[in-house]
Scaffold this motif. Structure first.
Motif, PDB file in Angstrom:
ATOM      1  N   TYR A  61       0.787  -1.236   0.000  1.00  0.00           N
ATOM      2  CA  TYR A  61       0.000   0.000   0.000  1.00  0.00           C
ATOM      3  C   TYR A  61       0.812   1.274   0.000  1.00  0.00           C
ATOM      4  CZ  TYR A  61      -3.692  -3.273   0.495  1.00  0.00           C
ATOM      5  OH  TYR A  61      -4.520  -4.324   0.244  1.00  0.00           O
ATOM      6  N   THR A  62       2.109   1.145   0.194  1.00  0.00           N
ATOM      7  CA  THR A  62       2.922   2.354   0.260  1.00  0.00           C
ATOM      8  C   THR A  62       3.945   2.437  -0.863  1.00  0.00           C
ATOM      9  OG1 THR A  62       4.274   1.136   1.804  1.00  0.00           O
ATOM     10  CG2 THR A  62       2.792   2.752   2.749  1.00  0.00           C
ATOM     11  N   ILE A  63       4.107   1.336  -1.602  1.00  0.00           N
ATOM     12  CA  ILE A  63       5.106   1.209  -2.676  1.00  0.00           C
ATOM     13  C   ILE A  63       6.536   1.191  -2.126  1.00  0.00           C
ATOM     14  CG2 ILE A  63       6.033   2.093  -4.856  1.00  0.00           C
ATOM     15  CD1 ILE A  63       3.266   3.012  -5.583  1.00  0.00           C
ATOM     16  N   TYR A  79       4.106  -3.422  -7.619  1.00  0.00           N
ATOM     17  CA  TYR A  79       3.012  -4.156  -8.274  1.00  0.00           C
ATOM     18  C   TYR A  79       1.911  -3.207  -8.757  1.00  0.00           C
ATOM     19  CZ  TYR A  79      -0.598  -7.635  -9.085  1.00  0.00           C
ATOM     20  OH  TYR A  79      -1.547  -8.411  -9.674  1.00  0.00           O
ATOM     21  N   ARG A  80       1.583  -2.214  -7.935  1.00  0.00           N
ATOM     22  CA  ARG A  80       0.488  -1.297  -8.289  1.00  0.00           C
ATOM     23  C   ARG A  80       0.842  -0.347  -9.432  1.00  0.00           C
ATOM     24  NH1 ARG A  80      -1.969   2.118  -4.194  1.00  0.00           N
ATOM     25  NH2 ARG A  80       0.170   2.438  -3.555  1.00  0.00           N
ATOM     26  N   LEU A  81       2.083  -0.351  -9.853  1.00  0.00           N
ATOM     27  CA  LEU A  81       2.474   0.542 -10.950  1.00  0.00           C
ATOM     28  C   LEU A  81       2.415  -0.151 -12.313  1.00  0.00           C
ATOM     29  CD1 LEU A  81       5.446   2.505  -9.364  1.00  0.00           C
ATOM     30  CD2 LEU A  81       3.031   3.115  -9.484  1.00  0.00           C
ATOM     31  N   GLU A  82       1.829  -1.354 -12.333  1.00  0.00           N
ATOM     32  CA  GLU A  82       1.642  -2.023 -13.615  1.00  0.00           C
ATOM     33  C   GLU A  82       0.744  -1.119 -14.466  1.00  0.00           C
ATOM     34  OE1 GLU A  82      -0.480  -5.745 -13.490  1.00  0.00           O
ATOM     35  OE2 GLU A  82       0.243  -6.317 -15.476  1.00  0.00           O
ATOM     36  N   ASP A  83       1.060  -0.992 -15.730  1.00  0.00           N
ATOM     37  CA  ASP A  83       0.275  -0.148 -16.643  1.00  0.00           C
ATOM     38  C   ASP A  83       0.341   1.335 -16.302  1.00  0.00           C
ATOM     39  OD1 ASP A  83      -0.619  -2.472 -17.906  1.00  0.00           O
ATOM     40  OD2 ASP A  83      -2.286  -2.649 -16.491  1.00  0.00           O
ATOM     41  N   SER A  84       1.333   1.730 -15.536  1.00  0.00           N
ATOM     42  CA  SER A  84       1.488   3.149 -15.241  1.00  0.00           C
ATOM     43  C   SER A  84       2.936   3.471 -15.579  1.00  0.00           C
ATOM     44  CB  SER A  84       1.233   3.396 -13.752  1.00  0.00           C
ATOM     45  OG  SER A  84       2.147   4.318 -13.219  1.00  0.00           O
ATOM     46  N   VAL A 102      13.638  -4.223  -5.165  1.00  0.00           N
ATOM     47  CA  VAL A 102      12.405  -3.919  -5.889  1.00  0.00           C
ATOM     48  C   VAL A 102      11.650  -5.184  -6.257  1.00  0.00           C
ATOM     49  CG1 VAL A 102      11.406  -2.652  -7.833  1.00  0.00           C
ATOM     50  CG2 VAL A 102      13.676  -2.001  -6.978  1.00  0.00           C
ATOM     51  N   GLU A 103      10.486  -5.393  -5.617  1.00  0.00           N
ATOM     52  CA  GLU A 103       9.637  -6.517  -6.010  1.00  0.00           C
ATOM     53  C   GLU A 103       8.824  -6.106  -7.238  1.00  0.00           C
ATOM     54  OE1 GLU A 103       7.463  -8.743  -3.039  1.00  0.00           O
ATOM     55  OE2 GLU A 103       8.634  -7.842  -1.414  1.00  0.00           O
ATOM     56  N   TRP A 104       8.634  -7.014  -8.177  1.00  0.00           N
ATOM     57  CA  TRP A 104       7.906  -6.783  -9.431  1.00  0.00           C
ATOM     58  C   TRP A 104       8.601  -5.718 -10.285  1.00  0.00           C
ATOM     59  CZ3 TRP A 104       4.162 -10.236 -10.452  1.00  0.00           C
ATOM     60  CH2 TRP A 104       3.482 -10.829  -9.370  1.00  0.00           C
ATOM     61  N   SER A 105       9.919  -5.771 -10.350  1.00  0.00           N
ATOM     62  CA  SER A 105      10.668  -4.720 -11.037  1.00  0.00           C
ATOM     63  C   SER A 105      10.335  -4.579 -12.518  1.00  0.00           C
ATOM     64  CB  SER A 105      12.164  -4.976 -10.892  1.00  0.00           C
ATOM     65  OG  SER A 105      12.578  -5.989 -11.795  1.00  0.00           O
TER      66      SER A 105
END
Ligand code: ADP
Ligand code: MG
Length: 150
Positions: A61-63, A79-84, A102-105
């Protein structure tokens, strides 16, 4: 490419803890692999190896979460920055005084520094994981050699 297999959560943390001994500020470790692969588990081991006393949890929730160890430790889960293509100031972390993980780099590929240690995790059974280390740059090449031959 370097391959490391583990067959428990503890073993994964131990591998990460050993890797931590070789790291310096400005080093960037990327962690990719499916949900439940072990990215956060690996991060906990790194944190322990860097002397972080607080409990490390997934920062979904905080990145970015920042911890105090022997050096600052930046834990990112993008993860929440997918497609951004939002840049939340990655450079200041990557070029700062701390070590970044970095997870989901893959979701922020364009912001990653040229030199880094890419770790891809494969879940080969319920308790087994295969870690594929791809060092980019001479420094990480050397670290992998030493880690594997330790
Ligand atoms: P991610 O951050 O990649 O979504 P987590 O580290 O949060 O994954 O979760 C990994 C899960 O897999 C944990 O529940 C952990 O106990 C379990 N697990 C089982 N075997 C292993 C292993 N060898 N290495 C890491 N985690 C493992
Ligand atoms: Mg995670």
């Amino acid at each position: 490419m370097y391959h490391i297999k583990t067959d428990s959560e503890e073993q994964t943390q131990t591998v990460a803890e050993r890797l931590a001994q070789y790291l310096n500020p400005k080093d960037v470790i990327t962690l990719d692999g499916d949900l439940g692969a072990g990215k956060t588990t690996f991060t906990k081991g790194l944190a322990k190896g860097l002397g972080v006393k607080r409990t490390v949890n997934s920062p979904t929730y905080t990145i970015i979460k920042e911890y105090k160890g022997t050096v600052p430790f930046y834990h990112m889960d993008v993860y929440r920055l997918e497609d951004s293509d939002e840049d939340i100031g990655f450079d200041e972390y990557f070029n700062g005084d701390g070590i970044s993980v970095v997870e989901w780099s893959s979701f922020i590929q364009e912001f990653l520094p040229e030199e880094r240690l890419e770790v891809t995790i494969h879940k080969t059974s319920e308790s087994e994981r295969e870690f594929v280390l791809n060092p980019i740059g001479k420094r990480f090449e050397k670290i992998c050699e030493e880690l594997i031959n330790e």
